[in-house]
Scaffold this motif. Structure first.
Motif, PDB file in Angstrom:
ATOM      1  N   SER A   8       0.901  -0.996   0.008  1.00 19.03           N
ATOM      2  CA  SER A   8       0.071  -0.123   0.056  1.00 19.03           C
ATOM      3  C   SER A   8       0.709   1.209  -0.123  1.00 19.03           C
ATOM      4  N   PRO A   9       0.513   2.255  -0.824  1.00 16.23           N
ATOM      5  CA  PRO A   9       1.319   3.520  -0.551  1.00 16.23           C
ATOM      6  C   PRO A   9       1.407   4.049   0.975  1.00 16.23           C
ATOM      7  N   GLU A  37      -0.363   9.668   2.130  1.00 13.75           N
ATOM      8  CA  GLU A  37      -1.417   9.994   1.246  1.00 13.75           C
ATOM      9  C   GLU A  37      -0.712  10.743   0.031  1.00 13.75           C
ATOM     10  N   LEU A  82      -0.284   7.776  -2.394  1.00 14.05           N
ATOM     11  CA  LEU A  82      -1.528   7.272  -3.016  1.00 14.05           C
ATOM     12  C   LEU A  82      -1.961   8.428  -4.146  1.00 14.05           C
ATOM     13  N   THR A 124       0.009   8.010  -7.194  1.00 18.75           N
ATOM     14  CA  THR A 124      -0.322   6.715  -7.821  1.00 18.75           C
ATOM     15  C   THR A 124      -1.517   6.621  -8.741  1.00 18.75           C
ATOM     16  N   VAL A 148      -7.268   0.824   0.308  1.00 13.26           N
ATOM     17  CA  VAL A 148      -7.607   2.098   0.561  1.00 13.26           C
ATOM     18  C   VAL A 148      -8.847   2.105   1.611  1.00 13.26           C
ATOM     19  N   ALA A 194      -5.087   6.976   2.201  1.00 15.64           N
ATOM     20  CA  ALA A 194      -4.071   5.950   2.310  1.00 15.64           C
ATOM     21  C   ALA A 194      -4.277   5.441   3.472  1.00 15.64           C
TER      22      ALA A 194
END
Length: 135
Positions: free
Chosen positions: A34-35, A38, A41, A44, A58, A76
């Motif tokens: 996961s990213p 924030e 994200l 991405t 998410v 995120a």
């Protein structure tokens, strides 16, 4: 580690007269993380066509649910202000029908590379409804 492998190959050669060559199995898929933030994200999702197939978790709030669209704001990490902090996305796939407008959720999603109404499309792998915005 290399020393142990070399020693094992040499031991096989001495003991049996021949050594088999070790071949690494190819990596079929890499689990995406996961990213971390924030900002990661948002970056991405802003460049989603270069991240097709990546999966991550998410947190979000559904803001528009129609027959053609399941739009949400995602972040995120959990927050009270998804609409202010989040990125607008379109959810598809199994489980999207369990979410209603103003529902909060946590979902594992995969970037498809498609867009719906200008938002990146994320296909749900799993989803959990975590609450509802009553105000």
């Amino acid at each position: 580690m290399r020393t142990f492998i070399t020693a094992a190959v040499l031991a096989m050669a001495v003991a049996g007269g021949s050594a088999a060559t070790a071949v690494a199995a190819p990596v079929v898929s890499i689990q995406k993380q996961s990213p971390a933030s924030e900002a990661a994200l948002k970056e991405t999702l802003a460049d989603y066509t270069h991240h097709i197939g990546e999966s991550f978790t998410v947190y979000g709030e559904m803001y528009n649910v129609t027959d053609e669209s399941h739009a949400a704001f995602v972040t995120a990490g959990p927050t009270d202000t998804y609409a202010l902090d989040g990125t607008s996305i379109e959810l598809t796939g199994p489980g999207v029908g369990t979410l209603a407008e103003d529902d909060y959720f946590t979902a594992t999603v995969t970037i498809t590379g498609n867009e719906i109404l200008g938002d990146p499309e994320l296909r749900i792998t799993s989803v959990t409804r975590t609450g509802h915005n009553n105000g």
